[in-house]
Write an enzyme that holds these catalytic residues in place. Structure first.
Site, PDB file in Angstrom:
ATOM      1  N   HIS A  55       1.214  -0.839   0.539  1.00 21.46           N
ATOM      2  CA  HIS A  55      -0.019  -0.467   0.144  1.00 21.46           C
ATOM      3  C   HIS A  55       1.427   1.357  -0.100  1.00 21.46           C
ATOM      4  O   HIS A  55       1.967   1.559   0.389  1.00 21.46           O
ATOM      5  CB  HIS A  55      -0.864   0.346   1.249  1.00 21.46           C
ATOM      6  CG  HIS A  55      -1.980  -0.976   1.475  1.00 21.46           C
ATOM      7  ND1 HIS A  55      -2.236  -2.457   0.895  1.00 21.46           N
ATOM      8  CD2 HIS A  55      -3.459  -0.892   0.807  1.00 21.46           C
ATOM      9  CE1 HIS A  55      -3.684  -2.789   1.344  1.00 21.46           C
ATOM     10  NE2 HIS A  55      -4.107  -1.689   0.639  1.00 21.46           N
ATOM     11  N   LYS A  78      -0.043   4.848   4.896  1.00 19.28           N
ATOM     12  CA  LYS A  78      -1.454   3.498   5.483  1.00 19.28           C
ATOM     13  C   LYS A  78      -0.436   3.522   7.106  1.00 19.28           C
ATOM     14  O   LYS A  78       0.587   3.377   6.508  1.00 19.28           O
ATOM     15  CB  LYS A  78      -1.136   2.381   4.842  1.00 19.28           C
ATOM     16  CG  LYS A  78      -2.698   1.769   5.592  1.00 19.28           C
ATOM     17  CD  LYS A  78      -2.535   0.914   4.056  1.00 19.28           C
ATOM     18  CE  LYS A  78      -4.244  -0.198   4.916  1.00 19.28           C
ATOM     19  NZ  LYS A  78      -4.928  -0.154   5.176  1.00 19.28           N
TER      20      LYS A  78
END
Length: 268
Positions: free
Chosen positions: A157, A161
């Site tokens: 990601h 995050k």
């Protein structure tokens, strides 16, 4: 009559994607949105925040003010902010909640279950149709392949995050554990390093990468001594999550209190 929505974290990436997605849906209407205290977005028009025409709806700090006329609250924020909103929304007319926040601790999970006695909560670590179909495939593969097949889960990601592994990766691991008839808690392996990192039999391993603007990459690998099977999914834009969340909002608006998953929404 349109379904009236309020969106938490309206100025964030998912908040803006949701506002944009609602723009093309005749049966949905945005009536409120919130942002964290001190956010420069407070007071701004929600449509303008998403780069579209003004909606005549200002971004609020208080969830109660943001959801004053809403039927459904959509929340993709942080565990603390989501739980605070769940408590505050009991003082509103909101009947349903679409919860996409991940990273909850066990004690926080209990609070969500308690709130489900008051609200219809559709909760998922990923609202993508593709991911939810993938969950079923992973469960089936784990059911049919023997214990000599090792299971490893990889996810990547964007650099911002904060929780790891991702909620989606954990969903995939839990689906594999259910397929094998074992406790995910007992077989999950989150860290391998050093000279004592040899793989243990039956583990479901996780590997995490964070970098750049990656929206979401997930892969589940089943590996035996003779062959390897890989299931993978790539998110190309956030519209897939927004569309899934709106489908969940429609479904939740017509159901009573309880804790539900996207499998319920999609009839999988």
């Amino acid at each position: 009559m349109s379904i009236q929505l309020a969106i938490a974290g309206a100025a964030g990436r998912m908040g803006r994607a949701l506002i944009t997605a609602v723009g093309s849906e005749a049966d949905l209407e945005i009536v409120g949105g919130s942002e964290r205290p001190g956010s420069p977005a407070l007071g701004a028009d929600l449509g303008v925040l998403a780069g579209r025409d003004a909606l005549g709806v200002a971004c609020k700090e208080s969830p109660v003010e943001a959801a004053q006329t809403a039927q459904v609250w959509i929340d993709f924020t942080t565990p603390a902010a989501s739980l605070s909103a769940l408590s505050a929304l009991q003082n509103t007319g909101v009947k349903a909640i679409v919860l996409g926040t991940t990273g909850f601790e066990p004690a926080q999970e209990a609070l969500i279950a308690e709130a489900a006695q008051r609200f219809c909560i559709v909760r998922s670590g990923n609202f993508s149709l593709g991911i939810n179909l993938l969950l079923g495939l992973v469960k089936q593969a784990a059911e049919r392949l023997g214990p000599d097949w090792d299971i490893e889960i990889f996810e990547a990601h964007h650099r911002r995050k904060v929780d790891a592994p991702s909620g989606t990766a954990l969903m995939l691991g839990q689906a594999a554990a259910i397929g094998r008839g074992v406790s995910h808690t007992e077989v999950a392996a989150y860290d391998r390093h050093g000279v004592t990192a040899a793989r243990k039999a039956g583990e479901i391993g996780y590997a995490v990468a964070r970098g750049g603007g990656i929206i979401g990459e997930h892969e589940v690998m089943f590996a035996s001594e003779d062959e390897v099977i890989r299931f993978s999914h790539s998110a190309l834009n956030r519209a897939i999550f927004a569309k899934g969340a709106l489908a969940a909002a429609r479904w939740a608006a017509g159901h009573g209190p309880g804790l539900y998953a996207m499998s319920d929404v999609l009839g999988l």
